[in-house]
Design an enzyme around this catalytic site. Sequence first.
Site, PDB file in Angstrom:
ATOM      1  N   ARG A 147       0.847  -1.188   0.000  1.00 53.20           N
ATOM      2  CA  ARG A 147       0.000   0.000   0.000  1.00 53.20           C
ATOM      3  C   ARG A 147       0.887   1.245   0.000  1.00 53.20           C
ATOM      4  O   ARG A 147       2.055   1.199   0.391  1.00 53.20           O
ATOM      5  CB  ARG A 147      -0.897   0.031   1.234  1.00 53.20           C
ATOM      6  N   LYS A 171      -2.397  -2.216   7.873  1.00 57.34           N
ATOM      7  CA  LYS A 171      -3.533  -1.626   8.581  1.00 57.34           C
ATOM      8  C   LYS A 171      -3.697  -2.274   9.945  1.00 57.34           C
ATOM      9  O   LYS A 171      -3.478  -3.462  10.119  1.00 57.34           O
ATOM     10  CB  LYS A 171      -4.809  -1.825   7.761  1.00 57.34           C
ATOM     11  N   HIS A 238      -2.586   2.528  -5.836  1.00 60.74           N
ATOM     12  CA  HIS A 238      -3.341   1.301  -5.601  1.00 60.74           C
ATOM     13  C   HIS A 238      -3.500   0.480  -6.873  1.00 60.74           C
ATOM     14  O   HIS A 238      -3.752  -0.728  -6.800  1.00 60.74           O
ATOM     15  CB  HIS A 238      -4.713   1.616  -4.999  1.00 60.74           C
ATOM     16  N   ARG A 241      -0.782  -2.057  -6.690  1.00 64.10           N
ATOM     17  CA  ARG A 241      -1.104  -3.116  -5.714  1.00 64.10           C
ATOM     18  C   ARG A 241      -2.152  -4.057  -6.300  1.00 64.10           C
ATOM     19  O   ARG A 241      -2.042  -5.283  -6.170  1.00 64.10           O
ATOM     20  CB  ARG A 241      -1.623  -2.478  -4.414  1.00 64.10           C
ATOM     21  N   HIS A 264      -4.688  -9.207   4.007  1.00 67.07           N
ATOM     22  CA  HIS A 264      -6.117  -9.095   4.280  1.00 67.07           C
ATOM     23  C   HIS A 264      -6.532 -10.057   5.385  1.00 67.07           C
ATOM     24  O   HIS A 264      -6.177 -11.236   5.351  1.00 67.07           O
ATOM     25  CB  HIS A 264      -6.926  -9.415   3.014  1.00 67.07           C
ATOM     26  N   TYR A 273     -10.702  -6.999  -4.097  1.00 68.63           N
ATOM     27  CA  TYR A 273      -9.541  -6.322  -4.654  1.00 68.63           C
ATOM     28  C   TYR A 273      -8.880  -7.068  -5.808  1.00 68.63           C
ATOM     29  O   TYR A 273      -7.972  -6.562  -6.428  1.00 68.63           O
ATOM     30  CB  TYR A 273      -8.498  -6.087  -3.559  1.00 68.63           C
TER      31      TYR A 273
END
Length: 296
Positions: A147, A171, A238, A241, A264, A273
């Site tokens: 990211r 994250k 993005h 990615r 994830h 995604y």
Amino acid sequence: MSQPLLDYQDAYLKTLQQAGKSVHTLDAYRRDLAQLAALLPEDAATQPPSRRHFVAALKKLSLQNSHPRSMARKLSTWRQYCGWLVRQGLLQSDPTQNLKAPKAPERLPKAVEQEALNLMLDSDTDRETLQLRDKAIFELMYGSGLRLSEVSGLNLGDIMLEAGWVRVLGKGSKERSVPLGSKSIIALQAYLAYRQAIAGETALFTNRNGRRLGQRQIRNRLRDWAAAQGSTQHLFPHMLRHSYASHILQSSQNIRAVQELLGHSNLSTTQIYTKLDFDHLAKIYDEAHPRAKRKK
């Protein structure tokens, strides 16, 4: 309620104006309420509005092929208006409570074609610090699927060139290790030979002043680099990615591995995604499952 539902909309809009809402916002609310008046069934003017009336209004919007996001926005306006009526004592209960608009389809980020992206990344790079740095960043974003925030937050100690890994803080402060591609390692080695930093700066990627390179700077450098390479696409972080995930998935068909590489927590996020090759999966199912085999 002795008067039709929308008789109080002017008073409501006035309260919004007094609350400092912009002219644009007021116009949008006025349009949504005016449309509600046209969508409500005829009996809504002679009896207290109920959930049934608003369900009918949403159904009419759906029959008019309104986009789910547009329907959600209109319902939000209607819900806020009804909530105000309840607070003013003009409506006994809120008929829009727990009413939901159709869910908008997930918008997938675009992936860049493999050949086009590889041609751009394989182009010659000037032996200047900034160009070497940018090349290393773009190789890392596509080669390891990082990211934008993860790339900007990398420190020197996070890169293990000999082992071929990069440690990433994702994250929710969730840490993961991702393999480094050979192209990324070469680009990072070239950049590190020229890296400039002020005393005590631990950031892997630094700016002209020797401090950590910010996310906005990375985004702008990628945009300008893609334009200089003749790309017809507006390239943003993005997309690299997503291209990473899509290209691996297309080659391996291993969505669990892609989930781990992307960091994830839920498989459903990976499915959003990445572009699943459903035709390929259906073919595997048809060939492998005894109850799926079709007669020829």
